[in-house]
Motif scaffolding. Structure first.
Motif, PDB file in Angstrom:
ATOM      1  N   UNK A 167       8.392  97.714  -6.356  1.00  0.00           N
ATOM      2  CA  UNK A 167       9.489  97.996  -5.410  1.00  0.00           C
ATOM      3  C   UNK A 167      10.163  99.337  -5.677  1.00  0.00           C
ATOM      4  N   UNK A 168      10.384  99.677  -6.958  1.00  0.00           N
ATOM      5  CA  UNK A 168      11.004 100.965  -7.258  1.00  0.00           C
ATOM      6  C   UNK A 168      10.084 102.109  -6.843  1.00  0.00           C
ATOM      7  N   UNK A 169       8.805 102.007  -7.187  1.00  0.00           N
ATOM      8  CA  UNK A 169       7.859 103.063  -6.840  1.00  0.00           C
ATOM      9  C   UNK A 169       7.795 103.282  -5.344  1.00  0.00           C
ATOM     10  N   UNK A 170       7.750 102.196  -4.571  1.00  0.00           N
ATOM     11  CA  UNK A 170       7.699 102.335  -3.117  1.00  0.00           C
ATOM     12  C   UNK A 170       8.986 102.953  -2.587  1.00  0.00           C
ATOM     13  N   UNK A 171      10.132 102.558  -3.143  1.00  0.00           N
ATOM     14  CA  UNK A 171      11.404 103.159  -2.732  1.00  0.00           C
ATOM     15  C   UNK A 171      11.397 104.665  -2.972  1.00  0.00           C
ATOM     16  N   UNK A 172      11.016 105.062  -4.177  1.00  0.00           N
ATOM     17  CA  UNK A 172      11.040 106.484  -4.510  1.00  0.00           C
ATOM     18  C   UNK A 172      10.064 107.278  -3.651  1.00  0.00           C
ATOM     19  N   UNK A 173       8.831 106.796  -3.512  1.00  0.00           N
ATOM     20  CA  UNK A 173       7.818 107.542  -2.783  1.00  0.00           C
ATOM     21  C   UNK A 173       8.129 107.624  -1.289  1.00  0.00           C
ATOM     22  N   UNK A 174       8.737 106.588  -0.746  1.00  0.00           N
ATOM     23  CA  UNK A 174       9.154 106.656   0.656  1.00  0.00           C
ATOM     24  C   UNK A 174      10.243 107.699   0.853  1.00  0.00           C
ATOM     25  N   UNK A 175      11.184 107.766  -0.088  1.00  0.00           N
ATOM     26  CA  UNK A 175      12.232 108.789   0.010  1.00  0.00           C
ATOM     27  C   UNK A 175      11.642 110.181  -0.170  1.00  0.00           C
ATOM     28  N   UNK A 176      10.823 110.372  -1.188  1.00  0.00           N
ATOM     29  CA  UNK A 176      10.259 111.678  -1.538  1.00  0.00           C
ATOM     30  C   UNK A 176       9.400 112.228  -0.400  1.00  0.00           C
ATOM     31  N   UNK A 177       8.494 111.404   0.123  1.00  0.00           N
ATOM     32  CA  UNK A 177       7.654 111.843   1.234  1.00  0.00           C
ATOM     33  C   UNK A 177       8.467 111.970   2.517  1.00  0.00           C
TER      34      UNK A 177
END
Length: 381
Positions: A167-177
């Motif tokens: 969940x954290x990884x998906x949150x970060x990568x969605x924000x970053x991209x």
């Protein structure tokens, strides 16, 4: 005719670099606080930090000046303007410096996330607060170790239990991209408005980052801002963004073969096929490029094979190929003879007709051409 950049490395204007010296957080920054000055951090896109103007306003002024200076040529001689959207003119983060990307054998690093300047950090923190998970907004991902070449040696990118698929990884990568997509959206919007009615097409370039394509997490793509993994298509949202603004998509790797890859995880052909598929779905005009300067038969034949893969969408989206990085060796007799044969094949509809008839008998053949790259256009980097 399409005017494009011959050179991969064009520095920011001196006055911008001077502002960066005064305020280092205008630069992209990794977790080691290393600053990259190839392009202004997109975290401050709309903040008036450049002598009272925002970076987007500065880009707009540059494009408007170009339009006014070349108004008599737009739509006739100059038919396309490629808008620089990041380092090397490409829509990406400088996760790996441009000079490394263009140096054979050195581009297989995982890369570093570029989210540690104070403006990117503020955006990340705000996003976490909105979602009620404030603790996820402090800093950035741990366990990335971007200097490594094997994602299995990291906690974030490894296939089994890697943080990228939590969940954290998906949150970060969605924000970053998402921040990268927003940056592209802003530039496409202002470019479309400035060049509206001039008869030119707007285009943007996506980098062909292929060296970890055959892994689950695609780490080098993730750090560049392309949220593309085994479980998610990261190129379709980019193509959709270009489509909303009626912009063409430019990508490289047309001359690269998987058989020549430096490691088993790399796939320039797979990366290109996925980019082409996204462009096809969105009926985008596609501009191909070579990645390196090689005038041998193998390389030029690969360009033709790659070009045949794109026959446009249901409305017959166009395809063109820009041969870049030409140098004086092109005009040596044996190279010139080989290159002219290549141009004739790329300009001959029969090169592509058999495949098109096989795949879609009644579809009109898309326009195909080779475009000589002769000058620099609107690539503000």
């Amino acid at each position: 005719m399409k005017l494009k950049d011959l050179y991969p490395r064009v520095p920011l204007p001196q006055w911008v670099l001077e502002e960066m010296e005064k305020m280092p957080d205008l630069s992209y920054t990794d977790r080691y606080q290393r600053r990259n000055k190839e392009y202004i951090s997109l975290g401050c896109d709309i903040l008036p930090l450049l002598k009272g103007r925002s970076p987007i306003q500065a880009y707009s002024d540059f494009m408007r000046s170009f339009r006014d200076a070349f108004k008599d040529y737009l739509g006739a001689i100059v038919t396309e303007v490629q808008v620089g959207m990041g380092p090397g003119g490409e829509l990406r983060y400088p996760s790996c410096p441009t000079e490394k990307l263009n140096k054979p054998g050195s581009s297989s690093e995982l890369g570093e996330f570029q989210c540690y300047d104070k403006f990117m950090q503020a955006s990340l923190n705000a996003r976490a607060r909105i979602l009620g998970i404030q603790e996820w907004g402090d800093g950035g991902p741990a366990g990335t170790d971007g200097t490594r070449r094997n994602p299995e040696e990291t906690n974030f990118f490894r296939a089994d239990g890697g943080c990228w698929n939590t969940p954290y990884g998906r949150f970060f990568l969605e924000w970053y991209s998402g921040m990268l997509l927003l940056h592209g959206e802003r530039l496409c919007a202002v470019a479309g408005a400035i060049f509206s009615g001039t008869g030119v097409t707007i285009s943007g370039k996506v980098s062909g980052i292929h060296w970890h394509y055959y892994t689950c997490s695609h780490p080098s793509e993730l750090t560049a801002g392309y949220y593309n993994t085994l479980l998610r298509d990261g190129y379709l949202p980019i193509a959709q963004m270009f489509s909303r603004h009626k912009a063409a998509l430019c990508c490289s790797c047309f001359d690269l073969r998987d058989a020549e890859r430096s490691n088993s995880q790399s796939s320039p052909e797979g990366t290109l096929r996925q980019l082409m598929a996204a462009a096809k779905i969105c009926n985008l005009p596609l501009n191909g490029e070579n990645s390196v300067t090689r005038l041998n038969d193998t390389s030029l034949s690969q360009v033709i094979r790659s070009s045949r893969l794109y026959s446009g969408g249901t409305s017959g989206a166009s395809f063109s190929f820009n041969y870049v990085r030409m140098n004086k060796s092109l005009f040596e007799f044996h190279n010139w003879n080989r290159f002219t044969k290549f141009v004739r094949k790329m300009s001959d509809a029969r090169t592509f007709l058999a495949r098109l008839n096989f795949r879609r008998r009644h579809q009109r053949l898309s326009s195909m051409s080779v475009v000589w790259v002769v000058s620099r256009a609107c690539a503000y980097t």
